[in-house]
Structures are given as C-alpha cells and as structure tokens.
Design an enzyme around this catalytic site. Structure first.
Site, PDB file in Angstrom:
ATOM      1  N   LYS A  13      11.464 -31.642  31.117  1.00  0.00           N
ATOM      2  CA  LYS A  13      12.398 -30.328  31.322  1.00  0.00           C
ATOM      3  C   LYS A  13      11.706 -29.319  31.830  1.00  0.00           C
ATOM      4  CE  LYS A  13      14.939 -30.507  27.527  1.00  0.00           C
ATOM      5  NZ  LYS A  13      14.300 -31.582  26.790  1.00  0.00           N
ATOM      6  N   ARG A  87      22.288 -26.914  24.111  1.00  0.00           N
ATOM      7  CA  ARG A  87      22.259 -28.092  23.260  1.00  0.00           C
ATOM      8  C   ARG A  87      23.226 -28.739  22.327  1.00  0.00           C
ATOM      9  NH1 ARG A  87      16.206 -27.384  23.308  1.00  0.00           N
ATOM     10  NH2 ARG A  87      15.093 -28.844  22.137  1.00  0.00           N
ATOM     11  N   ARG A 126       1.109 -34.160  24.457  1.00  0.00           N
ATOM     12  CA  ARG A 126       1.309 -32.917  24.816  1.00  0.00           C
ATOM     13  C   ARG A 126       0.247 -31.857  24.257  1.00  0.00           C
ATOM     14  NH1 ARG A 126       7.488 -30.618  25.798  1.00  0.00           N
ATOM     15  NH2 ARG A 126       7.688 -30.554  23.370  1.00  0.00           N
ATOM     16  N   ARG A 160       1.723 -29.062  19.602  1.00  0.00           N
ATOM     17  CA  ARG A 160       2.826 -28.397  18.807  1.00  0.00           C
ATOM     18  C   ARG A 160       3.188 -29.021  17.353  1.00  0.00           C
ATOM     19  NH1 ARG A 160       7.650 -27.596  22.863  1.00  0.00           N
ATOM     20  NH2 ARG A 160       8.970 -28.206  21.175  1.00  0.00           N
ATOM     21  N   ARG A 171      13.869 -35.089  16.214  1.00  0.00           N
ATOM     22  CA  ARG A 171      14.566 -34.506  17.467  1.00  0.00           C
ATOM     23  C   ARG A 171      15.078 -35.291  18.397  1.00  0.00           C
ATOM     24  NH1 ARG A 171       8.992 -32.134  19.642  1.00  0.00           N
ATOM     25  NH2 ARG A 171      10.357 -30.924  21.136  1.00  0.00           N
TER      26      ARG A 171
HETATM   27  P1  AMP Z   1      12.037 -27.261  22.826  1.00  0.00           P
HETATM   28  O1  AMP Z   1      10.796 -26.451  23.244  1.00  0.00           O
HETATM   29  O2  AMP Z   1      13.109 -26.973  23.808  1.00  0.00           O
HETATM   30  O3  AMP Z   1      11.745 -28.538  22.442  1.00  0.00           O
HETATM   31  O4  AMP Z   1      12.571 -26.606  21.520  1.00  0.00           O
HETATM   32  C1  AMP Z   1      11.687 -26.643  20.307  1.00  0.00           C
HETATM   33  C2  AMP Z   1      12.854 -26.354  18.987  1.00  0.00           C
HETATM   34  O5  AMP Z   1      13.632 -25.113  19.186  1.00  0.00           O
HETATM   35  C3  AMP Z   1      14.113 -27.374  18.947  1.00  0.00           C
HETATM   36  O6  AMP Z   1      13.535 -28.460  18.213  1.00  0.00           O
HETATM   37  C4  AMP Z   1      14.972 -26.394  18.155  1.00  0.00           C
HETATM   38  O7  AMP Z   1      14.677 -26.481  16.722  1.00  0.00           O
HETATM   39  C5  AMP Z   1      14.719 -25.248  18.702  1.00  0.00           C
HETATM   40  N1  AMP Z   1      15.554 -24.909  19.925  1.00  0.00           N
HETATM   41  C6  AMP Z   1      15.308 -24.752  21.305  1.00  0.00           C
HETATM   42  N2  AMP Z   1      16.235 -24.696  21.866  1.00  0.00           N
HETATM   43  C7  AMP Z   1      17.347 -24.604  21.210  1.00  0.00           C
HETATM   44  C8  AMP Z   1      18.917 -24.502  21.473  1.00  0.00           C
HETATM   45  N3  AMP Z   1      19.191 -24.423  22.753  1.00  0.00           N
HETATM   46  N4  AMP Z   1      19.610 -24.936  20.304  1.00  0.00           N
HETATM   47  C9  AMP Z   1      19.388 -25.109  19.183  1.00  0.00           C
HETATM   48  N5  AMP Z   1      17.706 -24.979  18.875  1.00  0.00           N
HETATM   49  C10 AMP Z   1      16.912 -24.796  19.661  1.00  0.00           C
END
Ligand code: AMP
Length: 222
Positions: A13, A87, A126, A160, A171
């Site tokens: 994404k 989400r 990654r 990360r 996740r």
């Molecule tokens: P990402 O970089 O999108 O994989 O997000 C990393 C982490 O940030 C996720 O595992 C969540 O803990 C938090 N996170 C990111 N976007 C959201 C969202 N829209 N709603 C809730 N938690 C989020």
C-alpha cells in the site's frame, strides 16, 4: 479525487500510494507514517499510540479520526491517497462524515490482495530510511549499497520493530478481524471497489492501479 488503498500489511500500500500520489500531484496520507512521526516528536498522541503499535494492535478510532481530521484540509481538494486508513468500519463512517462536511466523497477503493506467505516474506525484508522515509526490501528492492539509502545517502536502514514475525502475526489477524469487513462496507457504498493482485511486480500493480484511477476519472468527466 479521494482514493483509498485497502489491504493487509506488507501488500504494498505504501509504495503504491506514494507512487500514485507523486504521479498525480496528489497528497499521500499514511496514518502509520503520521503516527510514527508523532512518536518521533514525542507528542501526547504519539505516546498514546505507542503501546498499540508495538503490539501490532490498532490505535483507537477516536485518536485516528482526530488526527486525520487535523491533517486533511480543503487544499487537498485535487486528490488524496489514503494508505492504512480507514482500518475499521467506524473509521470509514467517520471519514464519510468528514468528507461530507466539505462536499467531498470517496472516489475509488482499491483492495490490494496477496497470500500470507508473500506478506510475511515482504515484511521480514522491509527496511526503511529513518532520515527520509524511503522504503526498500532486501529481497525485492535492495538499495544500491547495502544498508545505505539511495535517495539521501543516510547510512543505517531500519527494520521496523512491528515487522518482526511475532508482531506480524498479530497484525495479520487484526487485519482479518477488523479491516477486512471494510470490503463489505464499501461494497454497499457509492464508490467503486477494484481488486488488484498485490503479489505482482511493483510496476504491474502500479499500472493496474493507474488504470483503475483513470477509469473513474474518465467516467466522471464523460
Ligand atoms: P502501518 O504503517 O499502516 O502498517 O501502521 C503501523 C501501525 O500503526 C499499525 O499496526 C497500527 O498500530 C497503527 N495504525 C496505523 N494506521 C492506523 C489506523 N488507521 N487505525 C488504527 N491504527 C493504525
């Protein structure tokens, strides 16, 4: 146009959202990136989000919606690509309300799909640059010099913490339970939903995504 990229962690994404936003001159809004910036800056929001992120759980909807509300402005009228947001169904409803207030609406939802095996491998490989945010993959898209950012020259790329195998499992489960139901939500929504195979090569995914966007824009113009 407002585009939402939906899909499990590791499906691409971020890479695709960045590319589409750059090509079109639109804004890329990644709630994950915004949260990581809050954490780096040590804000109250960043502190609230930290434990959830470390565990691979979702940050509460009200925190996310407040952050997005503060982030998107009418200046973004030309286009926004959302990545990692919404989400949950509650976030999707919140976004609809937020856009409605300014006479905007979601124009396209793209669901990127791939098997868990592909996702786990991608997340394990990654790496990202802590300086400029460029993203690499040691298997599929390595930097020219090991551990050095091609874009800004920073030495020392990061894996990360939440890309470690135990957290990745959580996740993926969280995605299935809380985010996948959104596909049904958008099935009953005026915005078209397109599915794209995210296991393809990055350029192929980008081509399909661009085609879907063009289709909607031409439809709207004609
Ligand atoms: P990402 O970089 O999108 O994989 O997000 C990393 C982490 O940030 C996720 O595992 C969540 O803990 C938090 N996170 C990111 N976007 C959201 C969202 N829209 N709603 C809730 N938690 C989020």
């Amino acid at each position: 146009m407002i585009v939402i990229l939906l899909g499990p962690p590791g499906v691409g994404k971020g890479t695709q959202a960045k590319r589409l936003a750059d090509d079109r001159g639109w804004r890329h809004v990644s709630t994950g990136d915004l949260l990581r910036a809050h954490r780096r800056d040590g804000t109250e929001l960043g502190r609230k989000a930290q434990a959830f992120m470390d565990e691979g759980e979702l940050v509460p909807d009200d925190v996310i919606l407040g952050m997005v509300d503060a982030e998107i402005t009418l200046d973004d009228v030309r286009g926004v690509v959302f990545d990692g947001f919404p989400r949950t169904v509650e976030q999707a409803e919140g976004l609809d309300r937020l856009l409605d207030d300014t006479d905007r609406s979601v124009g396209l939802v793209v669901v990127l799909e791939a098997d868990d095996e592909v996702l786990v491998k991608r997340l394990a490989g990654r790496r990202s640059c802590p300086e400029c945010g460029a993203v690499y993959n040691v298997h599929f898209n390595p930097p020219e010099t090991e551990d050095r950012c091609d874009r800004c020259g920073h030495e020392g790329l990061r894996h990360r913490a939440d890309d470690r195998p135990e957290t990745v499992r959580t996740r993926l489960e969280v995605y299935l339970e809380q985010t996948e139901p959104l596909i049904e939500y958008y099935g009953d929504h005026p915005a078209p939903v397109e599915r794209v195979d995210g296991a393809q090569d990055v350029d192929e995914v980008a081509t399909e995504l661009a085609r879907a966007v063009r289709g909607v824009m031409e439809g709207a113009a004609g």
